[in-house]
Write a protein that holds these residues in place. Structure first.
Motif, PDB file in Angstrom:
ATOM      1  N   VAL A 164     -64.156   0.587  55.950  1.00 36.15           N
ATOM      2  CA  VAL A 164     -65.376   1.384  56.071  1.00 36.15           C
ATOM      3  C   VAL A 164     -65.962   1.553  54.669  1.00 36.15           C
ATOM      4  O   VAL A 164     -65.274   2.035  53.773  1.00 36.15           O
ATOM      5  CB  VAL A 164     -65.084   2.774  56.675  1.00 36.15           C
ATOM      6  N   ASP A 165     -67.192   1.109  54.486  1.00 35.52           N
ATOM      7  CA  ASP A 165     -67.812   1.318  53.168  1.00 35.52           C
ATOM      8  C   ASP A 165     -69.323   1.412  53.324  1.00 35.52           C
ATOM      9  O   ASP A 165     -69.840   1.402  54.429  1.00 35.52           O
ATOM     10  CB  ASP A 165     -67.395   0.221  52.172  1.00 35.52           C
ATOM     11  N   GLY A 166     -70.007   1.532  52.211  1.00 36.63           N
ATOM     12  CA  GLY A 166     -71.461   1.675  52.256  1.00 36.63           C
ATOM     13  C   GLY A 166     -71.843   3.000  52.892  1.00 36.63           C
ATOM     14  O   GLY A 166     -71.112   3.976  52.819  1.00 36.63           O
ATOM     15  N   ARG A 167     -72.999   3.005  53.541  1.00 33.19           N
ATOM     16  CA  ARG A 167     -73.504   4.246  54.110  1.00 33.19           C
ATOM     17  C   ARG A 167     -72.593   4.791  55.205  1.00 33.19           C
ATOM     18  O   ARG A 167     -72.471   5.991  55.401  1.00 33.19           O
ATOM     19  CB  ARG A 167     -74.905   4.018  54.671  1.00 33.19           C
ATOM     20  N   ARG A 213     -67.454  10.283  56.767  1.00 29.74           N
ATOM     21  CA  ARG A 213     -66.100  10.852  56.604  1.00 29.74           C
ATOM     22  C   ARG A 213     -66.083  11.670  55.316  1.00 29.74           C
ATOM     23  O   ARG A 213     -66.627  11.230  54.298  1.00 29.74           O
ATOM     24  CB  ARG A 213     -65.098   9.693  56.595  1.00 29.74           C
ATOM     25  N   LEU A 214     -65.461  12.814  55.332  1.00 31.99           N
ATOM     26  CA  LEU A 214     -65.387  13.637  54.122  1.00 31.99           C
ATOM     27  C   LEU A 214     -64.085  13.373  53.375  1.00 31.99           C
ATOM     28  O   LEU A 214     -63.130  12.851  53.939  1.00 31.99           O
ATOM     29  CB  LEU A 214     -65.461  15.118  54.485  1.00 31.99           C
ATOM     30  N   PHE A 215     -64.060  13.720  52.134  1.00 27.31           N
ATOM     31  CA  PHE A 215     -62.854  13.806  51.298  1.00 27.31           C
ATOM     32  C   PHE A 215     -62.237  12.497  50.819  1.00 27.31           C
ATOM     33  O   PHE A 215     -61.394  12.519  49.948  1.00 27.31           O
ATOM     34  CB  PHE A 215     -61.742  14.639  51.978  1.00 27.31           C
ATOM     35  N   TRP A 216     -62.650  11.334  51.363  1.00 32.34           N
ATOM     36  CA  TRP A 216     -61.989  10.114  50.898  1.00 32.34           C
ATOM     37  C   TRP A 216     -62.273   9.858  49.424  1.00 32.34           C
ATOM     38  O   TRP A 216     -61.493   9.230  48.730  1.00 32.34           O
ATOM     39  CB  TRP A 216     -62.352   8.907  51.762  1.00 32.34           C
ATOM     40  N   LYS A 217     -63.387  10.389  48.935  1.00 36.19           N
ATOM     41  CA  LYS A 217     -63.735  10.158  47.530  1.00 36.19           C
ATOM     42  C   LYS A 217     -62.790  10.888  46.579  1.00 36.19           C
ATOM     43  O   LYS A 217     -62.737  10.589  45.395  1.00 36.19           O
ATOM     44  CB  LYS A 217     -65.176  10.585  47.262  1.00 36.19           C
ATOM     45  N   ASP A 218     -62.047  11.869  47.123  1.00 33.05           N
ATOM     46  CA  ASP A 218     -61.072  12.571  46.282  1.00 33.05           C
ATOM     47  C   ASP A 218     -59.847  11.709  45.997  1.00 33.05           C
ATOM     48  O   ASP A 218     -59.059  12.021  45.112  1.00 33.05           O
ATOM     49  CB  ASP A 218     -60.589  13.870  46.961  1.00 33.05           C
ATOM     50  N   LEU A 219     -59.678  10.642  46.768  1.00 33.57           N
ATOM     51  CA  LEU A 219     -58.502   9.791  46.581  1.00 33.57           C
ATOM     52  C   LEU A 219     -58.767   8.776  45.477  1.00 33.57           C
ATOM     53  O   LEU A 219     -59.905   8.359  45.266  1.00 33.57           O
ATOM     54  CB  LEU A 219     -58.195   9.014  47.876  1.00 33.57           C
ATOM     55  N   GLY A 220     -57.700   8.398  44.773  1.00 37.65           N
ATOM     56  CA  GLY A 220     -57.822   7.311  43.802  1.00 37.65           C
ATOM     57  C   GLY A 220     -57.723   5.989  44.534  1.00 37.65           C
ATOM     58  O   GLY A 220     -57.214   5.942  45.663  1.00 37.65           O
ATOM     59  N   GLU A 221     -58.206   4.896  43.925  1.00 38.69           N
ATOM     60  CA  GLU A 221     -58.147   3.598  44.593  1.00 38.69           C
ATOM     61  C   GLU A 221     -56.708   3.258  44.959  1.00 38.69           C
ATOM     62  O   GLU A 221     -55.804   3.410  44.136  1.00 38.69           O
ATOM     63  CB  GLU A 221     -58.749   2.517  43.693  1.00 38.69           C
ATOM     64  N   ASP A 266     -61.989  -0.205  46.869  1.00 34.67           N
ATOM     65  CA  ASP A 266     -62.977  -0.265  45.793  1.00 34.67           C
ATOM     66  C   ASP A 266     -64.307   0.344  46.217  1.00 34.67           C
ATOM     67  O   ASP A 266     -64.985   0.996  45.428  1.00 34.67           O
ATOM     68  CB  ASP A 266     -63.173  -1.722  45.341  1.00 34.67           C
ATOM     69  N   ALA A 267     -64.670   0.140  47.504  1.00 34.95           N
ATOM     70  CA  ALA A 267     -66.026   0.535  47.913  1.00 34.95           C
ATOM     71  C   ALA A 267     -66.057   1.548  49.053  1.00 34.95           C
ATOM     72  O   ALA A 267     -67.110   1.865  49.573  1.00 34.95           O
ATOM     73  CB  ALA A 267     -66.795  -0.712  48.333  1.00 34.95           C
ATOM     74  N   GLY A 268     -64.924   2.053  49.466  1.00 34.26           N
ATOM     75  CA  GLY A 268     -64.882   2.978  50.595  1.00 34.26           C
ATOM     76  C   GLY A 268     -63.431   3.241  50.954  1.00 34.26           C
ATOM     77  O   GLY A 268     -62.629   3.535  50.082  1.00 34.26           O
ATOM     78  N   TYR A 269     -63.109   3.077  52.232  1.00 34.55           N
ATOM     79  CA  TYR A 269     -61.712   3.291  52.622  1.00 34.55           C
ATOM     80  C   TYR A 269     -61.356   2.398  53.803  1.00 34.55           C
ATOM     81  O   TYR A 269     -62.232   1.867  54.480  1.00 34.55           O
ATOM     82  CB  TYR A 269     -61.475   4.767  52.975  1.00 34.55           C
ATOM     83  N   ILE A 270     -60.042   2.223  54.005  1.00 33.44           N
ATOM     84  CA  ILE A 270     -59.525   1.512  55.172  1.00 33.44           C
ATOM     85  C   ILE A 270     -58.968   2.574  56.108  1.00 33.44           C
ATOM     86  O   ILE A 270     -58.189   3.421  55.678  1.00 33.44           O
ATOM     87  CB  ILE A 270     -58.361   0.579  54.791  1.00 33.44           C
ATOM     88  N   ALA A 271     -59.371   2.536  57.374  1.00 31.66           N
ATOM     89  CA  ALA A 271     -58.807   3.463  58.356  1.00 31.66           C
ATOM     90  C   ALA A 271     -57.845   2.688  59.248  1.00 31.66           C
ATOM     91  O   ALA A 271     -58.189   1.637  59.785  1.00 31.66           O
ATOM     92  CB  ALA A 271     -59.922   4.081  59.195  1.00 31.66           C
ATOM     93  N   HIS A 272     -56.644   3.219  59.358  1.00 33.01           N
ATOM     94  CA  HIS A 272     -55.619   2.591  60.192  1.00 33.01           C
ATOM     95  C   HIS A 272     -55.724   3.209  61.592  1.00 33.01           C
ATOM     96  O   HIS A 272     -55.557   4.414  61.739  1.00 33.01           O
ATOM     97  CB  HIS A 272     -54.250   2.849  59.565  1.00 33.01           C
ATOM     98  N   VAL A 273     -56.027   2.393  62.592  1.00 34.36           N
ATOM     99  CA  VAL A 273     -56.293   2.914  63.929  1.00 34.36           C
ATOM    100  C   VAL A 273     -55.251   2.393  64.915  1.00 34.36           C
ATOM    101  O   VAL A 273     -55.106   1.178  65.092  1.00 34.36           O
ATOM    102  CB  VAL A 273     -57.703   2.491  64.413  1.00 34.36           C
ATOM    103  N   TYR A 298     -64.534  -7.232  49.112  1.00 31.99           N
ATOM    104  CA  TYR A 298     -65.717  -6.634  49.740  1.00 31.99           C
ATOM    105  C   TYR A 298     -66.588  -7.709  50.392  1.00 31.99           C
ATOM    106  O   TYR A 298     -66.926  -7.622  51.575  1.00 31.99           O
ATOM    107  CB  TYR A 298     -66.512  -5.857  48.686  1.00 31.99           C
ATOM    108  N   ASP A 299     -66.943  -8.736  49.620  1.00 30.24           N
ATOM    109  CA  ASP A 299     -67.773  -9.814  50.178  1.00 30.24           C
ATOM    110  C   ASP A 299     -67.062 -10.487  51.352  1.00 30.24           C
ATOM    111  O   ASP A 299     -67.663 -10.749  52.387  1.00 30.24           O
ATOM    112  CB  ASP A 299     -68.063 -10.878  49.110  1.00 30.24           C
TER     113      ASP A 299
END
Ligand code: ADP
Ligand code: ZN
Ligand code: MG
Length: 524
Positions: free
Chosen positions: A118-121, A126-134, A145-152, A357-358
């Motif tokens: 999940v990245d971009g807009r 989702r809140l709080f993922w930006k508090d995590l380090g890469e 690098d550009a967002g987060y991976i959600a394990h579903v 990302y690409d």
């Protein structure tokens, strides 16, 4: 009603999906030899089995089970070797048997998972993922690098059969209310479906949308369904509940039934989140019910209050023996697994040097995959060098073009992969700027000519002759001694002015990279 962003500050959404997919690539129905054919004359593909005649005996379709096992292996499920078919009570004229054959507690595929990037807009919901380090993980997400991976988690994938189709006539605009009589077509009765159920691991409508998109790409790659959301061969039920941020217990959920587009899935869930928050904040209660999302009115309405499992009277089908899958069968199916989207993306990283990302965005859509694969093949020895600009072309220009014209099949346009290679080669050789490349891209689509021809016709060739550029740079600096003084005095922002003057002197055809380099040299 409050906006979702505001609601999600106080509440956390919990979402689980139930996805139905018709196995449209099969020849015959689930338990009989009747042909699967969309749009045939009504009731021409029926037999005693799918019409539920007494004494008719069902025989499981091996090819269908192979499809289901493929789906399970592609979504990291354990394949259950000993399963049974169950009867689920179903009393409606579109299913002559009065029950649906499905699976019980043990389905063919259990305990799978998918990782969503999940990245971009989309990541903003989702809140709080930006508090995590890469690379750091919290709950079911890992920062990238550009967002987060959600394990579903995927609870299970099981077999179901579709019902026939009812047509209500004699008034009421095709609806049962107001109709004088109803017709039934059993051609679709007994069509094999798979139902995939996720764990309640999704937290935003965007994650739900991405999950569906990813699943669709996987099923398309497996070739088990045409996955057409418009025609209903792929549809989803979205379950959603709210809980106060910081609490663990799940709230009561509602279920949005039969969602038939990615946008409707996102927007329906977003609406339902806002509606539930309003009810709860006013001290009300959420009832476990099935609701319908009406995209034109932008609201959900109650369809029915949820039945409990007991109402279905599930029991093992006495006409069907327990079904055992041998290791051999499972391995034979595993050998048929094609390269899946995630593996393809990894290959782009490993072999072509693309960024993660690409790579993951290229495999999001069939048209970007098809273009990129063919262009890389056409690039031959130059594939690794041109991979990045070809990826940009697919992800930016081509994606924008396809999104602007609904339903365009890019493969049928004049912009062939070979022409794509030619275009990025022109940029790589500094013959045109990347800005000019955008103009050439549009012109190729419009005029059906090679990029090379368009560049020549329009006299677009960029001047990369160092001598010619140097002469212009020298002239521009000589014409503006005051500005040169200011630049040397620290107003380095003036570089833009000098570049602009040089460009103007060269009618826009000077190579900007060379101009910049030469200016820096002469000014520095
Ligand atoms: P039901 O018995 O109502 O069919 P299930 O437990 O079978 O419910 O779950 C159906 C779907 O709803 C699954 O995708 C599951 O992840 C999801 N789900 C279950 N409980 C909740 C909840 N409290 N909030 C949101 N989704 C939920
Ligand atoms: Zn039949
Ligand atoms: Mg259920």
């Amino acid at each position: 009603m409050k906006k979702m962003e505001e609601v999600l500050q106080d509440w956390e959404a919990v979402i689980g999906l139930e996805v139905h997919c018709e196995l449209t690539k099969l020849e015959t129905k689930m338990f009989c030899g009747c042909k699967l054919e969309f749009g045939a004359e009504p009731n021409t593909h029926t037999c005693p089995v799918c019409l539920g005649m007494p004494g008719a005996l069902p025989v499981p379709n091996r090819a269908a089970i192979e499809n289901i096992v493929l789906a399970g292996l592609a979504t990291n499920c354990d394949i259950e070797k000993h399963t049974m078919f169950y009867r689920k009570g179903y009393m409606y004229p579109d299913m002559a048997k009065n029950f649906q054959t499905t699976q019980g507690p043990k389905a063919f595929c259990m305990r799978g998972w998918l990782d969503l990037a999940v990245d971009g807009r989309g990541a903003e919901e989702r809140l709080f993922w930006k508090d995590l380090g890469e690379g750091e993980t919290s709950e079911n997400i890992t920062r990238t690098d550009a967002g987060y991976i959600a394990h579903v988690g995927i609870t299970r994938i099981h077999m179901e059969e579709d019902a026939g189709k009812m047509i209500h006539v004699g008034g009421g605009e095709g609806r049962i209310a107001g109709a004088t009589h109803s017709l039934v077509d059993y051609n679709r009765a007994g069509t094999p479906l798979i139902e995939l159920v996720t764990e309640p691991d999704l937290r935003t409508p965007e994650e739900a949308r991405l999950f569906m998109q990813k699943l669709r790409q996987i099923f398309l790659t497996l070739g088990i369904s045409d996955c057409s959301m418009e025609e209903g061969s792929l549809r989803a039920d979205g379950n959603v509940s709210l809980r106060r941020r910081g609490t663990c217990e799940f709230g009561t959920k509602t279920e949005l039934k039969n969602i038939n587009s990615f946008k409707n899935l996102h927007d329906g869930l977003a609406y339902e989140i806002c509606r539930q928050a309003e009810v709860l904040e006013e001290g009300g209660q959420i009832y476990q019910e099935t609701r319908h999302w009406d995209p034109s009115k932008k609201r959900t309405i109650v369809m029915r209050v949820k039945e409990t499992a007991d109402d279905y009277r599930m029991f093992p089908d006495p006409d069907l023996a327990p079904y055992d899958l041998s290791d051999e069968f499972i391995e034979r199916v595993r050998a048929k697994l094609p390269e899946l989207p995630d593996q393809r993306a990894q290959r782009y990283v490993d072999e072509l040097g693309l960024s993660a990302y690409d790579a993951r965005h290229l495999v999001d859509h069939r048209f970007t995959i098809d273009f990129f694969e063919a262009a890389v093949a056409a690039a031959g020895d130059r594939a690794r060098e041109l991979a990045k600009p070809l990826a940009n072309l697919a992800l930016n220009d081509i994606t924008a073009y396809v999104n602007a014209g609904e339903g365009i099949d890019f493969a049928t346009t004049a912009f062939t992969p070979e022409r794509g290679v030619q275009l990025v080669e022109l940029v790589a050789a500094d013959e045109i700027s990347s800005k000019q490349a955008k103009e050439v891209f549009a012109a190729v689509l419009e005029e059906d000519k090679d990029p090379q021809a368009i560049v020549e016709e329009r006299g677009m060739k960029q001047v990369s002759d160092t001598g010619a550029i140097e002469a212009v740079v020298t002239q521009v600096l000589a014409d503006n001694p005051d500005k040169v003084e200011q630049y040397k005095g620290g107003k380095t922002g003036l570089i833009g002015f000098f570049v602009g003057q040089c460009m103007k002197a060269m009618a826009g055809q000077g190579n900007p990279k060379l101009i910049n380099e030469l200016l820096a040299k002469k000014l520095g």
